[in-house]
Scaffold this motif. Structure first.
Motif, PDB file in Angstrom:
ATOM      1  N   MET A   1       0.847  -1.171   0.000  1.00  0.00           N
ATOM      2  CA  MET A   1       0.000   0.000   0.000  1.00  0.00           C
ATOM      3  C   MET A   1       0.898   1.243   0.000  1.00  0.00           C
ATOM      4  O   MET A   1       1.923   1.269   0.665  1.00  0.00           O
ATOM      5  N   ARG A   2       0.482   2.251  -0.731  1.00  0.00           N
ATOM      6  CA  ARG A   2       1.224   3.516  -0.791  1.00  0.00           C
ATOM      7  C   ARG A   2       1.153   4.237   0.556  1.00  0.00           C
ATOM      8  O   ARG A   2       0.156   4.139   1.264  1.00  0.00           O
ATOM      9  N   LEU A   3       2.204   4.958   0.877  1.00  0.00           N
ATOM     10  CA  LEU A   3       2.272   5.693   2.132  1.00  0.00           C
ATOM     11  C   LEU A   3       1.164   6.729   2.244  1.00  0.00           C
ATOM     12  O   LEU A   3       0.493   6.816   3.275  1.00  0.00           O
ATOM     13  N   ASP A   4       0.926   7.510   1.190  1.00  0.00           N
ATOM     14  CA  ASP A   4      -0.110   8.546   1.275  1.00  0.00           C
ATOM     15  C   ASP A   4      -1.495   7.934   1.506  1.00  0.00           C
ATOM     16  O   ASP A   4      -2.298   8.457   2.262  1.00  0.00           O
ATOM     17  N   LYS A   5      -1.755   6.781   0.912  1.00  0.00           N
ATOM     18  CA  LYS A   5      -3.046   6.121   1.123  1.00  0.00           C
ATOM     19  C   LYS A   5      -3.147   5.574   2.545  1.00  0.00           C
ATOM     20  O   LYS A   5      -4.193   5.693   3.187  1.00  0.00           O
ATOM     21  N   PHE A   6      -2.067   5.000   3.065  1.00  0.00           N
ATOM     22  CA  PHE A   6      -2.092   4.491   4.444  1.00  0.00           C
ATOM     23  C   PHE A   6      -2.363   5.624   5.437  1.00  0.00           C
ATOM     24  O   PHE A   6      -3.161   5.454   6.366  1.00  0.00           O
TER      25      PHE A   6
ATOM     26  N   LYS B   1      -4.022   8.262   4.982  1.00  0.00           N
ATOM     27  CA  LYS B   1      -5.419   8.667   4.855  1.00  0.00           C
ATOM     28  C   LYS B   1      -6.362   7.625   5.470  1.00  0.00           C
ATOM     29  O   LYS B   1      -7.220   7.958   6.282  1.00  0.00           O
ATOM     30  N   VAL B   2      -6.219   6.349   5.111  1.00  0.00           N
ATOM     31  CA  VAL B   2      -7.153   5.330   5.612  1.00  0.00           C
ATOM     32  C   VAL B   2      -6.982   5.090   7.112  1.00  0.00           C
ATOM     33  O   VAL B   2      -7.939   4.712   7.787  1.00  0.00           O
ATOM     34  N   SER B   3      -5.793   5.349   7.656  1.00  0.00           N
ATOM     35  CA  SER B   3      -5.579   5.187   9.093  1.00  0.00           C
ATOM     36  C   SER B   3      -6.065   6.406   9.864  1.00  0.00           C
ATOM     37  O   SER B   3      -6.078   6.404  11.088  1.00  0.00           O
ATOM     38  N   ARG B   4      -6.441   7.443   9.123  1.00  0.00           N
ATOM     39  CA  ARG B   4      -6.930   8.698   9.686  1.00  0.00           C
ATOM     40  C   ARG B   4      -5.849   9.448  10.477  1.00  0.00           C
ATOM     41  O   ARG B   4      -6.153  10.245  11.351  1.00  0.00           O
ATOM     42  N   LEU B   5      -4.587   9.189  10.163  1.00  0.00           N
ATOM     43  CA  LEU B   5      -3.502  10.002  10.716  1.00  0.00           C
ATOM     44  C   LEU B   5      -3.487  11.362  10.033  1.00  0.00           C
ATOM     45  O   LEU B   5      -3.058  12.353  10.615  1.00  0.00           O
ATOM     46  N   VAL B   6      -3.958  11.388   8.775  1.00  0.00           N
ATOM     47  CA  VAL B   6      -4.094  12.625   7.999  1.00  0.00           C
ATOM     48  C   VAL B   6      -5.489  12.590   7.376  1.00  0.00           C
ATOM     49  O   VAL B   6      -5.949  11.538   6.936  1.00  0.00           O
ATOM     50  N   LYS B   7      -6.157  13.741   7.321  1.00  0.00           N
ATOM     51  CA  LYS B   7      -7.549  13.777   6.862  1.00  0.00           C
ATOM     52  C   LYS B   7      -7.731  13.469   5.383  1.00  0.00           C
ATOM     53  O   LYS B   7      -8.693  12.818   5.006  1.00  0.00           O
ATOM     54  N   ARG B   8      -6.840  13.993   4.536  1.00  0.00           N
ATOM     55  CA  ARG B   8      -7.012  13.824   3.089  1.00  0.00           C
ATOM     56  C   ARG B   8      -5.733  13.264   2.462  1.00  0.00           C
ATOM     57  O   ARG B   8      -4.635  13.576   2.903  1.00  0.00           O
ATOM     58  N   ARG B   9      -5.904  12.496   1.403  1.00  0.00           N
ATOM     59  CA  ARG B   9      -4.755  11.901   0.731  1.00  0.00           C
ATOM     60  C   ARG B   9      -3.874  12.960   0.088  1.00  0.00           C
ATOM     61  O   ARG B   9      -2.652  12.833   0.096  1.00  0.00           O
TER      62      ARG B   9
ATOM     63  N   MET C   1      -5.276  -2.172   5.486  1.00  0.00           N
ATOM     64  CA  MET C   1      -6.643  -2.382   4.997  1.00  0.00           C
ATOM     65  C   MET C   1      -6.949  -1.293   3.989  1.00  0.00           C
ATOM     66  O   MET C   1      -6.575  -0.140   4.191  1.00  0.00           O
ATOM     67  N   ASP C   2      -7.649  -1.648   2.906  1.00  0.00           N
ATOM     68  CA  ASP C   2      -7.978  -0.666   1.875  1.00  0.00           C
ATOM     69  C   ASP C   2      -9.049   0.324   2.310  1.00  0.00           C
ATOM     70  O   ASP C   2      -8.926   1.512   2.075  1.00  0.00           O
ATOM     71  N   ASN C   3     -10.108  -0.150   2.926  1.00  0.00           N
ATOM     72  CA  ASN C   3     -11.217   0.717   3.309  1.00  0.00           C
ATOM     73  C   ASN C   3     -11.725   0.383   4.709  1.00  0.00           C
ATOM     74  O   ASN C   3     -12.835  -0.128   4.865  1.00  0.00           O
ATOM     75  N   PRO C   4     -10.937   0.689   5.745  1.00  0.00           N
ATOM     76  CA  PRO C   4     -11.405   0.373   7.094  1.00  0.00           C
ATOM     77  C   PRO C   4     -12.509   1.332   7.537  1.00  0.00           C
ATOM     78  O   PRO C   4     -12.588   2.467   7.081  1.00  0.00           O
ATOM     79  N   ARG C   5     -13.367   0.867   8.413  1.00  0.00           N
ATOM     80  CA  ARG C   5     -14.381   1.735   9.013  1.00  0.00           C
ATOM     81  C   ARG C   5     -13.690   2.662  10.003  1.00  0.00           C
ATOM     82  O   ARG C   5     -12.568   2.407  10.425  1.00  0.00           O
ATOM     83  N   LYS C   6     -14.381   3.695  10.386  1.00  0.00           N
ATOM     84  CA  LYS C   6     -13.823   4.694  11.295  1.00  0.00           C
ATOM     85  C   LYS C   6     -13.295   4.049  12.587  1.00  0.00           C
ATOM     86  O   LYS C   6     -12.207   4.370  13.055  1.00  0.00           O
ATOM     87  N   GLU C   7     -14.067   3.128  13.157  1.00  0.00           N
ATOM     88  CA  GLU C   7     -13.659   2.495  14.410  1.00  0.00           C
ATOM     89  C   GLU C   7     -12.499   1.507  14.234  1.00  0.00           C
ATOM     90  O   GLU C   7     -11.836   1.154  15.196  1.00  0.00           O
ATOM     91  N   GLN C   8     -12.245   1.061  13.000  1.00  0.00           N
ATOM     92  CA  GLN C   8     -11.134   0.146  12.727  1.00  0.00           C
ATOM     93  C   GLN C   8      -9.834   0.886  12.442  1.00  0.00           C
ATOM     94  O   GLN C   8      -8.761   0.293  12.527  1.00  0.00           O
ATOM     95  N   ALA C   9      -9.901   2.149  12.108  1.00  0.00           N
ATOM     96  CA  ALA C   9      -8.729   2.901  11.661  1.00  0.00           C
ATOM     97  C   ALA C   9      -7.613   2.925  12.701  1.00  0.00           C
ATOM     98  O   ALA C   9      -6.439   2.787  12.362  1.00  0.00           O
ATOM     99  N   SER C  10      -7.958   3.087  13.969  1.00  0.00           N
ATOM    100  CA  SER C  10      -6.922   3.175  14.993  1.00  0.00           C
ATOM    101  C   SER C  10      -6.232   1.834  15.248  1.00  0.00           C
ATOM    102  O   SER C  10      -5.163   1.793  15.855  1.00  0.00           O
ATOM    103  N   SER C  11      -6.806   0.728  14.772  1.00  0.00           N
ATOM    104  CA  SER C  11      -6.169  -0.579  14.945  1.00  0.00           C
ATOM    105  C   SER C  11      -5.113  -0.846  13.867  1.00  0.00           C
ATOM    106  O   SER C  11      -4.425  -1.858  13.923  1.00  0.00           O
ATOM    107  N   LEU C  12      -4.971   0.060  12.905  1.00  0.00           N
ATOM    108  CA  LEU C  12      -3.983  -0.117  11.840  1.00  0.00           C
ATOM    109  C   LEU C  12      -2.579   0.247  12.295  1.00  0.00           C
ATOM    110  O   LEU C  12      -1.600  -0.130  11.657  1.00  0.00           O
ATOM    111  N   TYR C  13      -2.465   0.998  13.390  1.00  0.00           N
ATOM    112  CA  TYR C  13      -1.161   1.450  13.855  1.00  0.00           C
ATOM    113  C   TYR C  13      -1.127   1.496  15.376  1.00  0.00           C
ATOM    114  O   TYR C  13      -2.155   1.459  16.046  1.00  0.00           O
ATOM    115  N   ARG C  14       0.092   1.574  15.908  1.00  0.00           N
ATOM    116  CA  ARG C  14       0.298   1.735  17.352  1.00  0.00           C
ATOM    117  C   ARG C  14       1.197   2.943  17.542  1.00  0.00           C
ATOM    118  O   ARG C  14       2.253   3.053  16.908  1.00  0.00           O
ATOM    119  N   VAL C  15       0.790   3.862  18.398  1.00  0.00           N
ATOM    120  CA  VAL C  15       1.583   5.066  18.659  1.00  0.00           C
ATOM    121  C   VAL C  15       2.759   4.681  19.548  1.00  0.00           C
ATOM    122  O   VAL C  15       2.576   4.139  20.639  1.00  0.00           O
TER     123      VAL C  15
END
Length: 96
Positions: A1-6, A8-16, A64-78
């Motif tokens: 997966m591309r960095l800019d897309k990750f 965005k989908v992880s919601r670390l940044v609002k827009r791609r 994940m390509d299209n995670p739901r809002k509640e799944q987004a925070s499970s894509l990464y660990r701070v």
């Protein structure tokens, strides 16, 4: 997966497009290197993102390509979140 897309989908940044601009400005690192928006991201990668006067470091846990809002925070660990001090660019003349 591309960095800019990750970002965005992880919601670390609002827009791609904003994610791509952050990468182009050199504000996103993948491991030890400054990353481009097109850089591939894999599970286990460490990302460091500078937002203004804040830097956040995260570890990629899932892709994940299209995670739901509640799944987004499970894509990464701070790993760390730090406030960066503003560099003082105003010089005082000592001869006054």
């Amino acid at each position: 997966m591309r960095l800019d897309k990750f970002l965005k989908v992880s919601r670390l940044v609002k827009r791609r497009t904003l994610a791509k601009e952050l990468c182009d400005a050199g504000r996103v690192s993948l491991g030890d290197r400054v990353a481009k928006g097109s850089s591939p991201v894999q599970i286990g990668d460490i990302l460091s993102i500078r937002y203004g006067h804040k830097r956040i470091t995260v570890e990629v846990l899932q892709l994940m390509d299209n995670p739901r809002k509640e799944q987004a925070s499970s894509l990464y660990r701070v790993l760390s979140e730090e406030r960066l001090e503003q560099v003082n660019t105003h010089f005082v003349d000592d001869e006054e």
